[in-house]
Scaffold this active site. Sequence first.
Site, PDB file in Angstrom:
ATOM      1  N   GLY A 293      -8.723  -0.625   8.285  1.00  6.79           N
ATOM      2  CA  GLY A 293      -9.419  -0.902   7.025  1.00  6.79           C
ATOM      3  C   GLY A 293      -8.892  -2.192   6.436  1.00  6.79           C
ATOM      4  O   GLY A 293      -9.539  -3.240   6.457  1.00  6.79           O
ATOM      5  N   ARG A 331      -2.363  -2.267  -7.408  1.00  9.74           N
ATOM      6  CA  ARG A 331      -1.402  -2.088  -6.320  1.00  9.74           C
ATOM      7  C   ARG A 331       0.039  -2.387  -6.739  1.00  9.74           C
ATOM      8  O   ARG A 331       0.969  -1.827  -6.177  1.00  9.74           O
ATOM      9  CB  ARG A 331      -1.823  -2.888  -5.080  1.00  9.74           C
ATOM     10  CG  ARG A 331      -3.145  -2.369  -4.488  1.00  9.74           C
ATOM     11  CD  ARG A 331      -3.432  -2.888  -3.086  1.00  9.74           C
ATOM     12  NE  ARG A 331      -2.531  -2.330  -2.103  1.00  9.74           N
ATOM     13  CZ  ARG A 331      -1.529  -2.976  -1.547  1.00  9.74           C
ATOM     14  NH1 ARG A 331      -1.304  -4.237  -1.881  1.00  9.74           N
ATOM     15  NH2 ARG A 331      -0.750  -2.391  -0.666  1.00  9.74           N
ATOM     16  N   TYR A 335       2.489   0.603  -6.148  1.00  6.32           N
ATOM     17  CA  TYR A 335       3.430   0.468  -5.022  1.00  6.32           C
ATOM     18  C   TYR A 335       4.381  -0.720  -5.162  1.00  6.32           C
ATOM     19  O   TYR A 335       5.071  -1.070  -4.199  1.00  6.32           O
ATOM     20  CB  TYR A 335       2.686   0.268  -3.695  1.00  6.32           C
ATOM     21  CG  TYR A 335       1.403   1.027  -3.513  1.00  6.32           C
ATOM     22  CD1 TYR A 335       1.411   2.396  -3.287  1.00  6.32           C
ATOM     23  CD2 TYR A 335       0.174   0.371  -3.547  1.00  6.32           C
ATOM     24  CE1 TYR A 335       0.225   3.088  -3.099  1.00  6.32           C
ATOM     25  CE2 TYR A 335      -1.016   1.058  -3.353  1.00  6.32           C
ATOM     26  CZ  TYR A 335      -0.988   2.416  -3.133  1.00  6.32           C
ATOM     27  OH  TYR A 335      -2.158   3.093  -2.946  1.00  6.32           O
ATOM     28  N   CYS A 362      -3.060  -2.420 -21.779  1.00  9.35           N
ATOM     29  CA  CYS A 362      -1.983  -1.981 -22.655  1.00  9.35           C
ATOM     30  C   CYS A 362      -1.018  -1.126 -21.865  1.00  9.35           C
ATOM     31  O   CYS A 362      -1.002   0.108 -21.983  1.00  9.35           O
ATOM     32  CB  CYS A 362      -2.556  -1.174 -23.809  1.00  9.35           C
ATOM     33  SG  CYS A 362      -3.512  -2.215 -24.875  1.00  9.35           S
ATOM     34  N   TYR A 391      -8.340  -2.376  -0.919  1.00 11.86           N
ATOM     35  CA  TYR A 391      -7.671  -1.528  -1.904  1.00 11.86           C
ATOM     36  C   TYR A 391      -7.504  -2.212  -3.270  1.00 11.86           C
ATOM     37  O   TYR A 391      -6.527  -1.956  -3.970  1.00 11.86           O
ATOM     38  CB  TYR A 391      -6.317  -1.036  -1.357  1.00 11.86           C
ATOM     39  CG  TYR A 391      -6.452  -0.313  -0.031  1.00 11.86           C
ATOM     40  CD1 TYR A 391      -7.173   0.879   0.041  1.00 11.86           C
ATOM     41  CD2 TYR A 391      -5.914  -0.821   1.143  1.00 11.86           C
ATOM     42  CE1 TYR A 391      -7.332   1.542   1.256  1.00 11.86           C
ATOM     43  CE2 TYR A 391      -6.069  -0.162   2.359  1.00 11.86           C
ATOM     44  CZ  TYR A 391      -6.769   1.017   2.397  1.00 11.86           C
ATOM     45  OH  TYR A 391      -6.927   1.664   3.602  1.00 11.86           O
TER      46      TYR A 391
HETATM   47  N1  LLP Z   1      -7.773   6.174   8.709  1.00 14.27           N
HETATM   48  C1  LLP Z   1      -7.291   7.089   7.858  1.00 14.27           C
HETATM   49  C2  LLP Z   1      -7.425   8.495   8.171  1.00 14.27           C
HETATM   50  C3  LLP Z   1      -6.662   6.669   6.677  1.00 14.27           C
HETATM   51  O1  LLP Z   1      -6.188   7.583   5.844  1.00 14.27           O
HETATM   52  C4  LLP Z   1      -6.551   5.290   6.385  1.00 14.27           C
HETATM   53  C5  LLP Z   1      -5.917   4.829   5.154  1.00 14.27           C
HETATM   54  C6  LLP Z   1      -7.084   4.367   7.309  1.00 14.27           C
HETATM   55  C7  LLP Z   1      -7.675   4.850   8.463  1.00 14.27           C
HETATM   56  C8  LLP Z   1      -7.043   2.888   7.082  1.00 14.27           C
HETATM   57  O2  LLP Z   1      -5.755   2.394   7.012  1.00 14.27           O
HETATM   58  P1  LLP Z   1      -5.520   0.795   6.908  1.00 14.27           P
HETATM   59  O3  LLP Z   1      -5.928   0.203   8.236  1.00 14.27           O
HETATM   60  O4  LLP Z   1      -6.375   0.305   5.809  1.00 14.27           O
HETATM   61  O5  LLP Z   1      -4.080   0.663   6.620  1.00 14.27           O
HETATM   62  N2  LLP Z   1      -4.160   2.464  -1.184  1.00 14.27           N
HETATM   63  C9  LLP Z   1      -3.107   2.101  -0.248  1.00 14.27           C
HETATM   64  C10 LLP Z   1      -3.514   2.363   1.167  1.00 14.27           C
HETATM   65  C11 LLP Z   1      -3.931   3.783   1.418  1.00 14.27           C
HETATM   66  C12 LLP Z   1      -4.379   4.015   2.819  1.00 14.27           C
HETATM   67  C13 LLP Z   1      -5.015   5.339   2.941  1.00 14.27           C
HETATM   68  N3  LLP Z   1      -5.503   5.633   4.250  1.00 14.27           N
HETATM   69  C14 LLP Z   1      -2.736   0.644  -0.475  1.00 14.27           C
HETATM   70  O6  LLP Z   1      -3.311   0.003  -1.353  1.00 14.27           O
HETATM   71  O7  LLP Z   1      -1.837   0.127   0.190  1.00 14.27           O
END
Ligand code: LLP
Length: 433
Positions: A293, A331, A335, A362, A391
């Site tokens: 993603g 973010r 985090y 705020c 994200y």
């Molecule tokens: N597949 C599954 C089952 C997932 O839960 C996720 C991400 C992905 C694929 C994609 O992962 P990526 O390639 O994007 O790392 N909000 C957080 C990230 C949460 C990811 C949740 N799951 C951030 O802003 O870092």
Amino acid sequence: MFVSENLTVNNKNHLVIGKNDTVELAKEFGTPLYVLDEDLIRKNCRIYKDAMDKYYGGKGLVLYANKAFCSLYTCRIVNEEGLGVDVVSGGELYTAVKAGFPMDRVYFHGNNKTDDEIEFAVENGVGNIIVDNIYELEKLNETAGKRGIIQNIMFRIKPGVDAHTHSFVQTGQIDSKFGVALENGEAFEIIEKASKMPNVRVNGVHCHIGSQIFDIEPFCKAAEVMMNFIGDLKDRLDLEIDCLNLGGGYGIMYTENDDPVPYDEYIQHVSEIVKKTAGERGVKLPFILMEPGRSIVAPAGITLYTVGGIKDIKNVRKYVSVDGGMGDNPRYIMYESEYEAVIANNADAARTEKVTIAGKCCESGDILIRDAMMPEINVGDTLAVLATGAYNYSMASNYNRIPRPAVVAVSDGKAKVVVKRETYEDIIRNDIM
Ligand code: LLP
């Protein structure tokens, strides 16, 4: 020069994305503004697709993880590139349906799909549903039965692999709300149950160990564990698994401290393990799925802000406030994520002072970048925060009733709005007095 490869500086010393002057974009569309470089999204899709073709001989499919940035527009682009999508809620699924996404390439995730979501997915003919738990399995079997169909399912497995990343985005270990574990036998048990159910077909197994991961090793370890599990299912249940979904999580460069591995290198190493373990266990090579993603969209995005008040608290800190913040990019507050920023109207000026770039909410934690080395910043400057394609928009909120920014897609010198800016009217749309 910048963390994202698609950014340059023109002869006015302005930051350029997709052959568009970002200062002009800010003027034309207003700020805060999300900008997505369509050409880079397409390029990233192709890098994954080509690597899958190369290392698995075309027996694989890349699924774009919609949670990173989900809209009708992004669904259209990834569909045109021949990818599938992972959706994680009724809302993401609805978006894919409305974008005309082929349902056989949709994979539905989630650790607590509601009955309505399950019915919506089955009704729309979603290709594969990744089952998280027993309640869902029973509901799915019942829903598919009522419709007289056999639903393809996969199982979300916790492979027990520790990914070295922020604890909030680690998901491969037994202490996780996602999926079923191997070490206590629950994964085996649920699949055995499913294999005897009349209205579901066990098509595959899935794992996702976490996000923003830089090491190759945990991905290889997870692939090996999963292939051995596929071997166990064959030996003990005589069940042949067709698909192995290895999830996403590939790290990207937010700042110069990040050192990502080229994505095709991950795929190459993982493919070696998959093939080797398949040979050792005497199982056929499964059809491979992966779900990047962040790495597809994050580097393609920037956010443009206008600089407002500047507060130089002598011997303490210099705050530079912008017209957005945690509402469009939560973010840092979630985090303590790090970003790189550029003054779009003075893009290659020397970075001479340390400032903290703050948002307008705020909330003291509403920071975009703490202690950023920046050139001199003036009120009215256009500030670009880089690598915000993932994200950010998808996690945006209306906290403090601030409307969400527009999203503009750029490609080869052209720019168009793909998500409209919210208005105050949108903010009260669902209110009842
Ligand atoms: N597949 C599954 C089952 C997932 O839960 C996720 C991400 C992905 C694929 C994609 O992962 P990526 O390639 O994007 O790392 N909000 C957080 C990230 C949460 C990811 C949740 N799951 C951030 O802003 O870092």
